[in-house]
Design a protein around this motif. Sequence first.
Motif, short mmCIF file in Angstrom:
data_model
loop_
_atom_site.label_atom_id
_atom_site.label_comp_id
_atom_site.label_asym_id
_atom_site.label_seq_id
_atom_site.Cartn_x
_atom_site.Cartn_y
_atom_site.Cartn_z
N ALA A 1 0.95 -1.10 0.03
CA ALA A 1 0.07 0.09 0.03
C ALA A 1 0.57 1.41 0.06
CB ALA A 1 -0.93 0.19 1.16
N GLU A 2 0.68 2.26 -0.78
CA GLU A 2 1.00 3.55 -0.70
C GLU A 2 0.14 4.56 -0.28
OE1 GLU A 2 3.06 4.51 -4.53
OE2 GLU A 2 3.77 2.61 -4.70
N PHE A 3 0.54 5.42 0.56
CA PHE A 3 -0.48 6.17 1.06
C PHE A 3 0.01 7.61 0.87
CE2 PHE A 3 -0.92 2.60 3.87
CZ PHE A 3 -2.45 2.33 3.76
N GLU B 1 6.11 12.55 -8.08
CA GLU B 1 7.01 11.51 -8.63
C GLU B 1 6.42 10.16 -8.43
OE1 GLU B 1 7.48 13.74 -5.72
OE2 GLU B 1 8.93 14.91 -6.87
N LYS B 2 5.71 9.73 -7.50
CA LYS B 2 4.84 8.49 -7.45
C LYS B 2 3.83 8.75 -8.71
CE LYS B 2 4.62 7.60 -2.83
NZ LYS B 2 3.73 7.36 -1.38
#
Length: 88
Positions: free
Chosen positions: A64-66, A71-72
């Motif tokens: 998971a990325e919060f 950049e993401k």
Amino acid sequence: MKLDDQDGNYNIPLSFRVGKVFKFGKQPINIFIQPQYTPSGFTSQASAAQYGLKLNCTFLLPGAEFGYSKEKAAKRCGRHCHGCRHCR
């Protein structure tokens, strides 16, 4: 732990935690047990429980990325343009 500066109540339990991360299928899960003891000198309330036990199960989300960052978004877009609707 409870420290109340308004009425002077306090409760300071002593505890330790033992746990392990398991995989349930592909889902990693953290399971732990935490016993606690509150000595009579560590609480302001005569009716406070002296012993306690906590059992916890936490589902982990390793991929998971919060949050959001340009950049993401640019990595997901693949164009690195910072001008398309994904990179703005």
